[in-house]
Structure formats: C-alpha cells, structure tokens
Design a protein around this motif. Structure first.
Motif, short mmCIF file in Angstrom:
data_model
loop_
_atom_site.label_atom_id
_atom_site.label_comp_id
_atom_site.label_asym_id
_atom_site.label_seq_id
_atom_site.Cartn_x
_atom_site.Cartn_y
_atom_site.Cartn_z
N THR A 128 0.93 -1.24 -0.21
CA THR A 128 -0.09 0.00 -0.05
C THR A 128 0.75 1.08 0.02
O THR A 128 0.26 2.48 -0.20
CB THR A 128 -1.00 -0.04 1.17
OG1 THR A 128 -0.28 0.12 2.30
CG2 THR A 128 -1.77 -1.19 1.27
N HIS A 129 2.17 1.28 0.18
CA HIS A 129 2.96 2.34 0.15
C HIS A 129 4.02 1.87 -1.06
O HIS A 129 5.06 2.96 -1.25
CB HIS A 129 3.94 2.42 1.28
CG HIS A 129 3.20 2.82 2.60
ND1 HIS A 129 2.16 2.10 3.09
CD2 HIS A 129 3.36 3.80 3.51
CE1 HIS A 129 1.39 2.66 4.15
NE2 HIS A 129 2.32 3.80 4.38
N SER A 130 3.39 1.54 -1.89
CA SER A 130 4.69 1.12 -2.91
C SER A 130 4.19 1.22 -4.58
O SER A 130 4.75 1.02 -5.57
CB SER A 130 5.18 -0.27 -3.03
OG SER A 130 5.95 -0.48 -1.80
N GLN A 131 2.83 2.01 -4.76
CA GLN A 131 2.20 2.30 -5.94
C GLN A 131 2.78 3.31 -6.59
O GLN A 131 3.08 4.39 -6.10
CB GLN A 131 0.44 2.26 -5.80
CG GLN A 131 0.05 1.17 -5.01
CD GLN A 131 -1.23 1.22 -4.22
OE1 GLN A 131 -2.21 0.63 -4.68
NE2 GLN A 131 -1.09 1.86 -3.25
N ALA A 132 2.46 3.42 -7.89
CA ALA A 132 2.75 4.56 -8.90
C ALA A 132 1.42 4.98 -9.61
O ALA A 132 0.90 4.10 -10.34
CB ALA A 132 3.68 4.07 -9.84
N PHE A 133 1.27 6.01 -9.52
CA PHE A 133 -0.06 6.84 -9.75
C PHE A 133 -0.01 7.67 -10.99
O PHE A 133 -0.98 8.40 -11.16
CB PHE A 133 -0.97 7.33 -8.64
CG PHE A 133 -1.21 6.34 -7.62
CD1 PHE A 133 -2.39 5.35 -7.98
CD2 PHE A 133 -0.99 6.50 -6.42
CE1 PHE A 133 -2.71 4.52 -6.94
CE2 PHE A 133 -1.16 5.53 -5.31
CZ PHE A 133 -2.00 4.52 -5.82
#
Length: 254
Positions: A128-133
């Motif tokens: 939940t802290h490793s996403q690319a938006f």
C-alpha cells in the motif's frame, strides 16, 4: 557545476522560488520541524518561518483543500504528500477541484499549485506504500504530471512547475533521494512538456521517465555489446507528453 543530492535539488528549487515570490509556501506532514520525511525541506523552516513552511495534521483531504482555496485567492502553494499513496485521501480535491477550477471559472481562477512527493516502490514499504499513480493523474484533464529522472532535471523542472499557473503533480522516486548529480551554480529552469534525448541511437528507441531511465541506460549498455544502437527518450513530463520527440524518433528509425 557542483554535485548535490536529489533531495537537495528539490529543497533548493523550493527555497529559491520562495525567496523570489512571497506568495509561495510549503505545507505537508513533517515538512517543517522534521525537515521532511525524506529531508527534502531541510532548513526551510529556519529560513522562512512557520507561516510559510507549515506542518499539517495527517489529513490529506483537508490540506489539499486548503491549498486549492489558497491558490484561488492568489497564493502559490506547494503541497508535499509524504507518499503519493496518501494522495488518494485527497484525490477529490485534486481532480474535482484543482484540475477543473480554471475551466469551470472560464479562466477567472488560475490554479498555480504543486502537489509533490515520493512515488512508487522503495525498501520494505509494503504494497500500500509502493504504488505508482502517474497514469491516473496523467489521464486527468487540467493536471500536468512531471517525473524527473536526474538531479539536474529535478531542480529545473520543479522551479518551472512552481511558476506554472496550472496544477502540477510532481512525483519523485522514493529510491532517488540519495542520488547525486551535477547542477549549475546559477539560475536555470527546464520547460514542462519537453522531452530529453538521454542517449542517441539508430536501431531501437526506449521511451520512459523517472527512475526507470537508469534501467533503460543499463539496457542500452547491454544492447551496445551486441552492436545494437539504442536511443533513450526521457519524457520528463508525462502530461503534456512531448509527442514531437517520439514522432521524430520514429522517423529517424524508419
């Protein structure tokens, strides 16, 4: 030229722009007393004081909304998200207000603001802290999206983003804050929407942005061992995308 870290380039860009324009301020979680979660605002509280470097509660929806209203009233806020994963809490303010207000007001309200902070994966941060938006925001009309790949680009692009009259999403790889690179002693900016040819080549082209450019350069080195000449285009600005640079590359390879 001098060598500084990526985090220092971010800090220098914000500080130089805040010295130039008193309407610019920084707000976000831990940006003041703690000097930023990644120390990208180190020393700024001491220089500019608590009215221009503002620690916020853990409430992205709230302080993103404050920034929108502030920009509508003539200020130029810089909002730091501790990670862009947390921007989802404030995404309604970003997409439904910041991105659309200029169009909805028929140009009466420019929205000069920057939402910046770390993006994508780093060490031991979990799913939940490793996403690319980047693609989410780049598909939103009214937003500009910038993802620098070098220390030099980070400073020059951030200064341009802060001066822009539209809302800019400025995303910094969590794995790059300690990277070092050369930057000039004096003033410089890099225009938004202009890609950079990081490497010339004639056989194949890699188009990317952000930290993946470093991987692309390694891939090009491997291809060179097989006599394959690889061009690398760094978009730098994901939206607006520099289609001319890509089309020119296609013409060259054809």
């Amino acid at each position: 030229m001098r060598t500084i870290q990526f985090r220092e380039a971010i800090c220098e860009a914000m500080s130089e722009e805040m010295r130039r324009d008193e309407s610019i301020y920084l707000m976000g979680e831990e940006v003041a007393e703690y000097n930023g979660a990644y120390k990208a605002s180190k020393g700024m509280l001491d220089e500019f004081g608590p009215k221009r470097v503002i620690d916020t509660p853990i409430a992205e929806l709230g302080f993103a909304g404050i920034a929108v209203g502030s920009a509508m009233n003539g200020n130029r806020p810089i909002v730091e998200f501790m990670t862009f994963n947390f921007s989802l809490v404030g995404i309604d303010q970003i997409i439904n207000n910041a991105a659309k207000m200029r169009q909805m007001s028929a140009g009466q309200f420019p929205m000069p603001m920057v939402f910046r902070g770390p993006t994508a994966s780093a060490g031991q941060l979990g799913a939940t802290h490793s996403q690319a938006f980047e693609n989410w925001f780049a598909n939103t009309p009214g937003l500009k999206v910038v993802v620098p790949s070098t220390v030099y680009d980070a400073k020059g692009l951030l200064k341009s983003a802060i001066r822009d009259n539209d809302p800019v999403i400025f995303m910094e790889s969590e794995q790059m804050y300690g990277d070092k690179g050369e930057v000039p002693e004096g003033e410089y900016t890099i225009p938004l929407g202009v890609a950079d040819i990081k490497r010339e080549g004639t056989d194949v082209t890699i188009v990317s942005f952000g930290k993946i450019i470093k991987e692309a350069i390694l891939a090009a080195d491997e291809l060179a061992k097989e006599n394959i000449s690889c061009e690398i285009i760094d978009l730098r600005t994901v939206r607006p995308m520099d289609y001319d640079a890509i089309l020119n590359s296609v013409k060259k390879t054809n």
